[in-house]
Design a protein around this motif. Sequence first.
Motif, PDB file in Angstrom:
ATOM      1  N   ARG A   1       0.829  -1.191   0.000  1.00  0.00           N
ATOM      2  CA  ARG A   1       0.000   0.000   0.000  1.00  0.00           C
ATOM      3  C   ARG A   1       0.875   1.256   0.000  1.00  0.00           C
ATOM      4  O   ARG A   1       2.027   1.218   0.403  1.00  0.00           O
ATOM      5  CB  ARG A   1      -0.929   0.013   1.226  1.00  0.00           C
ATOM      6  CG  ARG A   1      -1.911  -1.160   1.295  1.00  0.00           C
ATOM      7  CD  ARG A   1      -2.919  -1.073   0.166  1.00  0.00           C
ATOM      8  NE  ARG A   1      -4.024  -2.003   0.342  1.00  0.00           N
ATOM      9  CZ  ARG A   1      -4.124  -3.178  -0.250  1.00  0.00           C
ATOM     10  NH1 ARG A   1      -3.167  -3.570  -1.062  1.00  0.00           N
ATOM     11  NH2 ARG A   1      -5.171  -3.941  -0.052  1.00  0.00           N
ATOM     12  N   ILE A   2       0.304   2.337  -0.450  1.00  0.00           N
ATOM     13  CA  ILE A   2       1.010   3.612  -0.467  1.00  0.00           C
ATOM     14  C   ILE A   2       1.052   4.151   0.959  1.00  0.00           C
ATOM     15  O   ILE A   2       0.008   4.365   1.580  1.00  0.00           O
ATOM     16  CB  ILE A   2       0.308   4.612  -1.396  1.00  0.00           C
ATOM     17  CG1 ILE A   2       0.278   4.069  -2.826  1.00  0.00           C
ATOM     18  CG2 ILE A   2       0.991   5.974  -1.352  1.00  0.00           C
ATOM     19  CD1 ILE A   2      -0.663   4.825  -3.746  1.00  0.00           C
ATOM     20  N   SER A   3       2.251   4.370   1.476  1.00  0.00           N
ATOM     21  CA  SER A   3       2.399   4.806   2.864  1.00  0.00           C
ATOM     22  C   SER A   3       2.855   6.255   2.970  1.00  0.00           C
ATOM     23  O   SER A   3       2.883   6.821   4.066  1.00  0.00           O
ATOM     24  CB  SER A   3       3.403   3.913   3.597  1.00  0.00           C
ATOM     25  OG  SER A   3       4.666   3.958   2.953  1.00  0.00           O
ATOM     26  N   GLU A   4       3.220   6.857   1.830  1.00  0.00           N
ATOM     27  CA  GLU A   4       3.650   8.251   1.819  1.00  0.00           C
ATOM     28  C   GLU A   4       3.516   8.794   0.403  1.00  0.00           C
ATOM     29  O   GLU A   4       3.367   8.026  -0.556  1.00  0.00           O
ATOM     30  CB  GLU A   4       5.093   8.379   2.301  1.00  0.00           C
ATOM     31  CG  GLU A   4       6.074   7.614   1.444  1.00  0.00           C
ATOM     32  CD  GLU A   4       7.496   7.655   1.997  1.00  0.00           C
ATOM     33  OE1 GLU A   4       8.404   7.229   1.277  1.00  0.00           O
ATOM     34  OE2 GLU A   4       7.684   8.102   3.128  1.00  0.00           O
ATOM     35  N   ILE A   5       3.558  10.103   0.286  1.00  0.00           N
ATOM     36  CA  ILE A   5       3.495  10.715  -1.038  1.00  0.00           C
ATOM     37  C   ILE A   5       4.869  10.604  -1.686  1.00  0.00           C
ATOM     38  O   ILE A   5       5.866  11.068  -1.126  1.00  0.00           O
ATOM     39  CB  ILE A   5       3.064  12.191  -0.939  1.00  0.00           C
ATOM     40  CG1 ILE A   5       1.633  12.275  -0.391  1.00  0.00           C
ATOM     41  CG2 ILE A   5       3.165  12.882  -2.300  1.00  0.00           C
ATOM     42  CD1 ILE A   5       1.136  13.687  -0.172  1.00  0.00           C
ATOM     43  N   PRO A   6       4.944   9.961  -2.856  1.00  0.00           N
ATOM     44  CA  PRO A   6       6.251   9.820  -3.503  1.00  0.00           C
ATOM     45  C   PRO A   6       6.734  11.147  -4.071  1.00  0.00           C
ATOM     46  O   PRO A   6       5.971  12.095  -4.243  1.00  0.00           O
ATOM     47  CB  PRO A   6       5.958   8.815  -4.630  1.00  0.00           C
ATOM     48  CG  PRO A   6       4.512   9.046  -4.957  1.00  0.00           C
ATOM     49  CD  PRO A   6       3.851   9.380  -3.644  1.00  0.00           C
ATOM     50  N   ALA A   7       8.012  11.197  -4.374  1.00  0.00           N
ATOM     51  CA  ALA A   7       8.567  12.388  -5.013  1.00  0.00           C
ATOM     52  C   ALA A   7       8.032  12.497  -6.437  1.00  0.00           C
ATOM     53  O   ALA A   7       7.757  11.484  -7.100  1.00  0.00           O
ATOM     54  CB  ALA A   7      10.095  12.305  -5.026  1.00  0.00           C
ATOM     55  N   ALA A   8       7.867  13.719  -6.894  1.00  0.00           N
ATOM     56  CA  ALA A   8       7.455  13.937  -8.280  1.00  0.00           C
ATOM     57  C   ALA A   8       8.580  13.503  -9.216  1.00  0.00           C
ATOM     58  O   ALA A   8       9.766  13.628  -8.888  1.00  0.00           O
ATOM     59  CB  ALA A   8       7.117  15.400  -8.502  1.00  0.00           C
ATOM     60  N   LEU A   9       8.195  12.976 -10.369  1.00  0.00           N
ATOM     61  CA  LEU A   9       9.161  12.529 -11.371  1.00  0.00           C
ATOM     62  C   LEU A   9       9.566  13.725 -12.243  1.00  0.00           C
ATOM     63  O   LEU A   9       8.711  14.436 -12.766  1.00  0.00           O
ATOM     64  CB  LEU A   9       8.524  11.444 -12.238  1.00  0.00           C
ATOM     65  CG  LEU A   9       9.415  10.723 -13.244  1.00  0.00           C
ATOM     66  CD1 LEU A   9      10.485   9.910 -12.512  1.00  0.00           C
ATOM     67  CD2 LEU A   9       8.566   9.789 -14.116  1.00  0.00           C
ATOM     68  N   ASP A  10      10.849  13.953 -12.385  1.00  0.00           N
ATOM     69  CA  ASP A  10      11.342  15.062 -13.208  1.00  0.00           C
ATOM     70  C   ASP A  10      11.568  14.560 -14.633  1.00  0.00           C
ATOM     71  O   ASP A  10      12.487  13.781 -14.891  1.00  0.00           O
ATOM     72  CB  ASP A  10      12.651  15.599 -12.635  1.00  0.00           C
ATOM     73  CG  ASP A  10      13.209  16.767 -13.448  1.00  0.00           C
ATOM     74  OD1 ASP A  10      12.534  17.222 -14.403  1.00  0.00           O
ATOM     75  OD2 ASP A  10      14.331  17.221 -13.142  1.00  0.00           O
ATOM     76  N   ILE A  11      10.707  15.004 -15.560  1.00  0.00           N
ATOM     77  CA  ILE A  11      10.860  14.610 -16.963  1.00  0.00           C
ATOM     78  C   ILE A  11      11.133  15.839 -17.837  1.00  0.00           C
ATOM     79  O   ILE A  11      10.801  15.848 -19.021  1.00  0.00           O
ATOM     80  CB  ILE A  11       9.618  13.855 -17.490  1.00  0.00           C
ATOM     81  CG1 ILE A  11       8.374  14.765 -17.462  1.00  0.00           C
ATOM     82  CG2 ILE A  11       9.373  12.577 -16.701  1.00  0.00           C
ATOM     83  CD1 ILE A  11       7.262  14.273 -18.365  1.00  0.00           C
ATOM     84  N   SER A  12      11.747  16.858 -17.254  1.00  0.00           N
ATOM     85  CA  SER A  12      11.943  18.105 -17.988  1.00  0.00           C
ATOM     86  C   SER A  12      12.716  17.904 -19.283  1.00  0.00           C
ATOM     87  O   SER A  12      12.388  18.518 -20.310  1.00  0.00           O
ATOM     88  CB  SER A  12      12.644  19.134 -17.098  1.00  0.00           C
ATOM     89  OG  SER A  12      13.839  18.606 -16.544  1.00  0.00           O
ATOM     90  N   GLY A  13      13.716  17.041 -19.262  1.00  0.00           N
ATOM     91  CA  GLY A  13      14.484  16.785 -20.479  1.00  0.00           C
ATOM     92  C   GLY A  13      13.652  16.114 -21.547  1.00  0.00           C
ATOM     93  O   GLY A  13      13.701  16.495 -22.730  1.00  0.00           O
TER      94      GLY A  13
END
Length: 273
Positions: free
Chosen positions: A243-255
């Motif tokens: 289960r999801i236990s925390e908010i994950p980091a946002a994925l950086d797809i800027s490139g």
Amino acid sequence: MQILALKWLSNNIGDDVQTIAVMQHLPRVDAFVDRDHLSQYDGPPAILVTNGWFLEKLENWPPSKNIRPIFFGFHVQERAKPTIAQHAEYLKKHAPIGCRDRATVDFVRSLGVEAYLSLCSTLTFEPPSDRAPDSIYLVEADENAFTRRFRKNHGLKLRTISHRVAETPTDVRLAFAKSMVETYGRKAALVVTKRIHCAMPCIAMGVPTVFIGPKTDRTSVVEEIGLERRDPWHPITRPFAPRISEIPAALDISGVKTKIKADLQARIAAALA
């Protein structure tokens, strides 16, 4: 040269999200054409970014001779492959074929047609300047995705959303799709979804995203951009899924985003030149 954009008769607003993603890069739109009836277009010569999932009405392929397609984010579903293959010369005429997924790249290349992985225009949305996240959005998902402790302590509003829509006029659908994407960008602290055209805009806007959709050729784009897929809703694995236990980091797809934008804009400019 006229400029067309796709309209959809599906019950999935994610289709319209693809259209508004493309419209960001067009100087204007002169008319909308139904994805499944492109052969019936009888207007003046026009370009069309031919993106999305093809093909429902097999008898309506290939598109009208008055349409100059820009294949970008193109996906061929399995049952359409024989029909598309019968018209390989049409694809050759309009190559290169920018494909959303590697399976479509491989299929198009198997026909002797130049193809490459363009990914999808829905990865080009920018975050709004007034982003102020205060909610978790469950887009065709439910609270069982989370651990009990997280459900109790995250301190955010919990909103349940569906991308299913009733039959409505194109302008209403597009306005709704645009509003929905903007809302995710402004207000979502986390999005949990099985909808690929919810996940990709959110990732592009820097929203922490958990994708729980089925693993198929059509959705393989999430792995291409580096997002970890979860499947806590599978009927067999659900009781044992983490289960999801925390908010994950946002994925950086800027490139990746920069590359997709430059590619699509260059192809549109070349078609209009």
